[in-house]
Design a protein around this motif. Structure first.
Motif, PDB file in Angstrom:
ATOM      1  N   CYS A  32      10.222   4.654  -6.840  1.00  0.00           N
ATOM      2  CA  CYS A  32      10.623   3.816  -5.714  1.00  0.00           C
ATOM      3  C   CYS A  32      11.862   3.009  -6.107  1.00  0.00           C
ATOM      4  O   CYS A  32      11.870   2.340  -7.145  1.00  0.00           O
ATOM      5  N   CYS A  35      10.647  -1.170  -5.421  1.00  0.00           N
ATOM      6  CA  CYS A  35       9.666  -1.890  -6.253  1.00  0.00           C
ATOM      7  C   CYS A  35       9.482  -1.248  -7.622  1.00  0.00           C
ATOM      8  O   CYS A  35       8.787  -1.795  -8.479  1.00  0.00           O
ATOM      9  N   HIS A  37       7.823   1.419  -8.435  1.00  0.00           N
ATOM     10  CA  HIS A  37       6.577   2.168  -8.615  1.00  0.00           C
ATOM     11  C   HIS A  37       6.863   3.655  -8.846  1.00  0.00           C
ATOM     12  O   HIS A  37       7.737   4.231  -8.198  1.00  0.00           O
ATOM     13  N   CYS A  46       7.148   5.040  -0.344  1.00  0.00           N
ATOM     14  CA  CYS A  46       6.462   4.514  -1.528  1.00  0.00           C
ATOM     15  C   CYS A  46       5.064   4.042  -1.118  1.00  0.00           C
ATOM     16  O   CYS A  46       4.935   3.255  -0.181  1.00  0.00           O
ATOM     17  N   CYS A  49       4.982  -0.169  -1.588  1.00  0.00           N
ATOM     18  CA  CYS A  49       5.755  -1.096  -0.745  1.00  0.00           C
ATOM     19  C   CYS A  49       6.270  -0.450   0.548  1.00  0.00           C
ATOM     20  O   CYS A  49       6.906  -1.114   1.350  1.00  0.00           O
ATOM     21  N   SER A  51       8.638   1.483   0.980  1.00  0.00           N
ATOM     22  CA  SER A  51      10.085   1.697   1.013  1.00  0.00           C
ATOM     23  C   SER A  51      10.387   3.182   1.231  1.00  0.00           C
ATOM     24  O   SER A  51       9.649   4.051   0.777  1.00  0.00           O
TER      25      SER A  51
END
Ligand SMILES: [Zn+2]
Lengths: 141, 394
Positions: A32, A35, A37, A46, A49, A51
């Motif tokens: 991501c 964030c 991740h 993601c 979050c 995204s």
């Protein structure tokens, strides 16, 4: 009922880069951009979050065994000749958990009594045919 | 109108079941629905809803519930095909109650039909390209991973799984309808073949062709029918993918919320449960459920099953009909049917004395995907306490 062929990856837009990379000996995971991740399987948002700025990134290929099983009676007839064979779930050091198999070398099945939960492993690549190369994992010391 | 104590199970029906490749999934469904309606004694013209589980083995079947209604000759105000895997019947019983409370239906059939042989229908076998190529296919490989983690994290042993399987087989030996009735011991379990290590043959449910249905009505309607109503007192659901997949960090195991919700709604505690029906596709699922649902503390289910707690005279008599492991894979409707018999007092030599509060759960999911998903649906069923309680339901 089933064809005799093993079900091999049928890449989609979301997954083709992963299979392209395995043919070149690289293991990719999703990252991501917002964030940070890291996750698998791939999806366009993601999971933490939501995204949409997500992209493939190269994994180190190191991890440890989360779980392993030994299939004696496969659900799919194409796997009958391989049985008993192991399937392992690997926790990659970046975070994602993926399915794979523990081998000694590509194409060489390991004695399943040697597999332990939490055992450290590293990726190797096993060429199945011109289309498909599967990431496998072997023990490291 | 709140959910609690507003509706009841008025009828139950199981089709013939077992290894029966000659009957279609629809055939089983129609037989089970007919038997559920007859069991309730309701005028068949009053049945106005059909909630039917999607026949997963056959793949996508458009309008499946409507076909059931059409074949039964029901003028349906409600027909919907539902899919939560093996949790579908319990989830659909909850949905039926919601429709009835909303005034959109009066008497709803909830059912499933399963034919494991293709009978000319192409089987749709979707799959994850990240698991299938390794031969990780089906519910059993998923549950074998669950078992591996139970062994690693909690010290669960294969013999403890054997205690679960042997207890349910002992119950099935008292069930003339059960597919498998021959007794086996924990030692026999240990001698049964590996299917997917660490799971043995006796850790796995049976393969069953069959169908089952229940009829749900308002409690008021059920009271005018011929059987004692079995009251829907509590209900819960939980859906996710965290059994073996690193999802959101969580304090409690998958399924815990579904159980809490049902107990809270019903206003009863785990100690109040007289009999439990736990979805037992595989023994490690029972081990997981006992802890997740709060019948045992974390790490204590192994010793609990070893103590004989699941037996007819145990601390928590469980799956008195034999469950999916020994009665047959009746998709959870076998569980509901036996729960109803217990509350009616018609379970014969399997009857638990004064059974008034019964816990039932269904479990299902998509093990063919990565991550493998899971669904839990729960019910607390209770004996009707009579018209005095009517005022509490409004
Ligand atoms: Zn993110």
């Amino acid at each position: 009922m089933f064809g005799i062929e093993k079900p091999m990856p049928n890449p989609t837009e979301d997954t083709e880069k992963y299979w392209e990379a395995t043919r070149k000996g690289e293991l990719l995971i999703m990252a991501c951009g917002d964030c940070g991740h890291r996750y698998m399987p791939p999806m366009p948002i993601c999971p933490v979050c939501w995204s949409e700025s997500v992209k493939w990134t190269k994994a180190s290929g190191r991890g440890k065994v989360y779980s392993f099983i030994v299939v004696h009676r496969p659900q799919h007839p194409a796997f009958f000749p391989d049985a008993p064979y192991n399937v392992a779930m690997i926790d990659l050091e970046e975070g994602p958990r993926i399915h794979s198999r523990i081998v000694t070398e590509p194409g060489q099945m390991i004695d399943p009594t040697l597999i332990k939960v939490d055992m450290p492993v590293e990726v190797v690549f096993e060429k199945i045919d011109s289309e498909t190369t599967l990431p496998m994992f072997r023990p490291t010391t | 109108m709140t959910f609690k104590n507003s509706c009841a199970i008025a009828g139950i029906g199981l089709s013939k079941f077992g290894q029966r490749p000659g009957t279609s999934a629809m055939g089983f469904l129609l037989q089970a629905c007919k038997r559920a309606v007859e069991d309730s004694g309701i005028d068949r013209n009053l049945v106005d809803g059909c909630l039917i589980a999607m026949p997963a083995v056959m793949g996508e079947q458009h309008g499946w519930a409507t076909r059931v209604a059409a074949h039964l000759g029901i003028t349906a105000r409600l027909a919907s095909t539902m899919d939560m895997g093996g949790a579908t019947p319990i989830g659909a019983i909850q949905t039926a109650a919601l429709y009835i409370n909303a005034g959109m239906a009066k008497a709803v059939l909830v059912g499933f039909g399963m034919q494991n042989n293709p009978q000319g229908v192409p089987i749709a076998m979707m799959g994850s390209q990240f698991a299938f190529p390794y031969g990780d296919i089906g519910a059993i490989t998923f549950m074998a991973h669950v078992a591996r983690r139970q062994m690693h994290e909690l010290g669960v042993t294969s013999r403890q799984y054997g205690h679960i399987a042997a207890a349910f087989r002992e119950h099935a030996s008292r069930n003339p309808e059960a597919q498998k009735r021959e007794l086996f011991s924990v030692d026999d379990h240990q001698k049964s073949k590996w299917v997917v290590e660490p799971l043995r043959l006796f850790d796995c449910c049976l393969v069953t062709d069959g169908g089952g249905a229940v009829l749900v009505t308002s409690l008021e309607v059920a009271r005018d029918l011929k059987n004692k109503p079995v009251v829907l007192s509590g209900a819960g659901q939980e859906h996710g993918a965290e059994m073996i997949f690193p999802g959101k960090p969580r304090q409690r195991p998958p399924g815990a919320y579904a159980a809490d919700a049902a107990f809270e709604m019903a206003g009863v505690t785990r100690k109040d449960v007289d009999v439990a029906y736990i979805y037992d596709g595989f023994t490690p699922l029972v081990m997981h459920s006992l802890e997740a649902f709060g019948f045992c503390k974390r790490g204590e289910a192994g010793a609990f099953v070893e103590s004989g707690a699941l037996g007819l005279h145990g601390e928590l008599p469980t799956n008195t009909h034999g469950g999916l492991l020994s009665e047959g894979h009746m998709y959870g409707v076998g569980h509901v049917a036996e729960a109803v018999r217990q509350i009616r007092g018609t379970a014969g030599e399997r009857q638990i004395k004064d059974a008034e509060v019964v816990f039932v759960n269904g479990y299902g999911g998509a093990p063919h995907e990565a991550p493998p998903t899971c669904s839990f649906a729960t019910l607390i069923l209770t004996k009707d306490q009579g018209s005095l309680s009517r005022g509490t339901t409004s």
